[in-house]
Design a protein around this motif. Structure first.
Motif, mmCIF file in Angstrom:
data_model
loop_
_atom_site.group_PDB
_atom_site.id
_atom_site.type_symbol
_atom_site.label_atom_id
_atom_site.label_comp_id
_atom_site.label_asym_id
_atom_site.label_seq_id
_atom_site.Cartn_x
_atom_site.Cartn_y
_atom_site.Cartn_z
ATOM 1 N N UNK A 150 -44.358 30.975 47.913
ATOM 2 C CA UNK A 150 -43.910 30.230 49.088
ATOM 3 C C UNK A 150 -42.415 29.981 49.099
ATOM 4 N N UNK A 151 -41.720 30.435 48.070
ATOM 5 C CA UNK A 151 -40.270 30.226 48.022
ATOM 6 C C UNK A 151 -39.539 31.293 48.842
ATOM 7 N N UNK A 152 -38.342 30.924 49.310
ATOM 8 C CA UNK A 152 -37.497 31.882 50.028
ATOM 9 C C UNK A 152 -36.753 32.734 49.013
ATOM 10 N N UNK A 153 -36.533 33.989 49.370
ATOM 11 C CA UNK A 153 -36.017 34.954 48.401
ATOM 12 C C UNK A 153 -35.318 36.110 49.088
ATOM 13 N N UNK A 154 -34.645 36.908 48.291
ATOM 14 C CA UNK A 154 -34.111 38.186 48.763
ATOM 15 C C UNK A 154 -35.322 39.135 48.871
ATOM 16 N N UNK A 155 -35.386 39.970 49.904
ATOM 17 C CA UNK A 155 -36.561 40.844 50.066
ATOM 18 C C UNK A 155 -36.589 42.023 49.094
ATOM 19 N N UNK A 260 -31.742 27.046 47.985
ATOM 20 C CA UNK A 260 -32.593 26.994 46.808
ATOM 21 C C UNK A 260 -33.571 28.161 46.937
ATOM 22 N N UNK A 261 -33.396 29.146 46.097
ATOM 23 C CA UNK A 261 -34.192 30.371 46.250
ATOM 24 C C UNK A 261 -35.021 30.686 45.013
ATOM 25 N N UNK A 262 -35.939 31.616 45.199
ATOM 26 C CA UNK A 262 -36.802 32.132 44.123
ATOM 27 C C UNK A 262 -35.963 32.647 42.946
ATOM 28 N N UNK A 266 -30.204 32.674 44.012
ATOM 29 C CA UNK A 266 -29.012 31.965 44.520
ATOM 30 C C UNK A 266 -27.744 32.438 43.799
ATOM 31 N N UNK A 267 -27.905 32.783 42.535
ATOM 32 C CA UNK A 267 -26.771 33.284 41.750
ATOM 33 C C UNK A 267 -26.252 34.603 42.343
ATOM 34 N N UNK A 268 -27.181 35.468 42.761
ATOM 35 C CA UNK A 268 -26.761 36.754 43.352
ATOM 36 C C UNK A 268 -26.093 36.509 44.712
ATOM 37 N N UNK A 269 -26.610 35.519 45.441
ATOM 38 C CA UNK A 269 -26.036 35.197 46.746
ATOM 39 C C UNK A 269 -24.621 34.639 46.573
#
Ligand code: RP5
Ligand code: MG
Ligand code: MG
Length: 280
Positions: A150-155, A260-262, A266-269
């Motif tokens: 359910x977390x937001x993430x890079x696809x 706040x991501x999977x 966030x580090x990659x972003x």
């Protein structure tokens, strides 16, 4: 490097397996820890799958660690990993509180690729929005909500056997953010033709270990994250996003230091933001 956080506490994902609680200072394998007795867990869904390895003690399983072994990339971006006396590869960051493979198919590194598709945030007449405090333009990226956590993430997704990373990046983006798998052949072709060029110009922002909640002492995620930027908002920016495959939702997400991501996405972003000199 920073020790992992998301793969050393609480329940192992989609299971009732409790991780052995590992304090920060006990994470490195070099720290002696005789009381450490993690449960060995490999999820039932992994066993017997064509994309998964056999058990270590299976006599027909003869992996060649730290090499590209008959199309399976068993090399780590972190350098050569250690294989213990029982034949199990060891997580290069350290202890995770669970042994076995968990939900991961491969012993050792499991390779993924993460497409970070960005554009500038604009107002309704198309002017790029600048943050009033940092005076820097606000970047957006295509985020998906993962079905599993359910977390937001890079696809992102797993690199298939023998697949080029550039192929994985575009394929996973099409599957998760554009619902490619549900399209007919004609629509697939139109879509591919419209973004093929765009996906040839990526900047690598990260390559290495992922702090993925599925990691174990003997299996872990690694990725190559590349940024594809739609400067004029006229390539991916004009397509209708639609969640597909292992994504439940998709949207252009505003980027700032609050996201706040999977895993450690966030580090990659953040690396992408620094590279594009955008607001954080
Ligand atoms: C993460 O898991 C990677 O960074 C990538 O985003 C993702 C790949 O796994 P699936 O999305 O296929 O589950 O570690
Ligand atoms: Mg996928
Ligand atoms: Mg995925």
């Amino acid at each position: 490097r920073m020790l992992h956080q998301k793969c050393r506490q609480g329940l192992y994902p989609s299971s009732n397996i409790m991780r052995f609680a590992v304090l920060e200072e006990k994470v490195p394998w070099t720290v002696d820890y005789p009381e450490y007795k993690p449960v060995a867990y490999t999820a039932p869904v992994v066993k017997g799958k064509p994309w998964a390895d056999l058990e270590i003690n299976e006599c027909t399983f003869k992996p060649k660690w730290n090499t590209v072994d008959d199309k399976v990339n068993r090399k780590s971006f972190t350098g050569d990993y250690v294989v213990n006396v029982d034949g199990y590869p060891l997580n290069p960051v350290g202890r995770t509180g669970v042994a076995g493979r968990g939900l991961l198919g491969r012993w050792g590194p499991n390779h993924a690729a993460d497409p970070i598709v960005t554009r500038w945030k604009r107002d309704n007449v198309g002017i790029v929005i600048v943050n009033e405090h940092t005076r820097k333009p606000v970047l957006q990226f295509v985020a998906i909500q993962r079905r599993d956590s359910g977390e937001w993430a890079i696809p992102g997704g797993m690199v298939d056997l023998n697949e080029a990373i550039s192929t994985t990046l575009m394929r996973e983006f099409m599957e998760e953010a554009l619902n490619f798998l549900e399209m007919n052949d004609a629509d697939r072709k139109t879509l591919q033709d419209s973004i093929k060029e765009f996906f040839t110009k990526g900047d690598e922002v990260y390559k290495g270990y992922v702090d993925d909640p599925r990691n174990t002492d003997n299996a872990w995620m690694e990725t190559v994250a590349k940024n594809f930027h739609d400067e004029e908002n006229d390539v991916v920016g004009k397509l209708a996003l639609k969640a597909g495959d292992d994504a439940r939702n998709v949207r252009w997400m505003d980027i700032n230091k609050e996201i706040n991501l999977y895993a450690n996405h966030s580090e990659f972003i953040k690396k992408t933001v620094l590279r594009r000199n955008a607001h954080w």
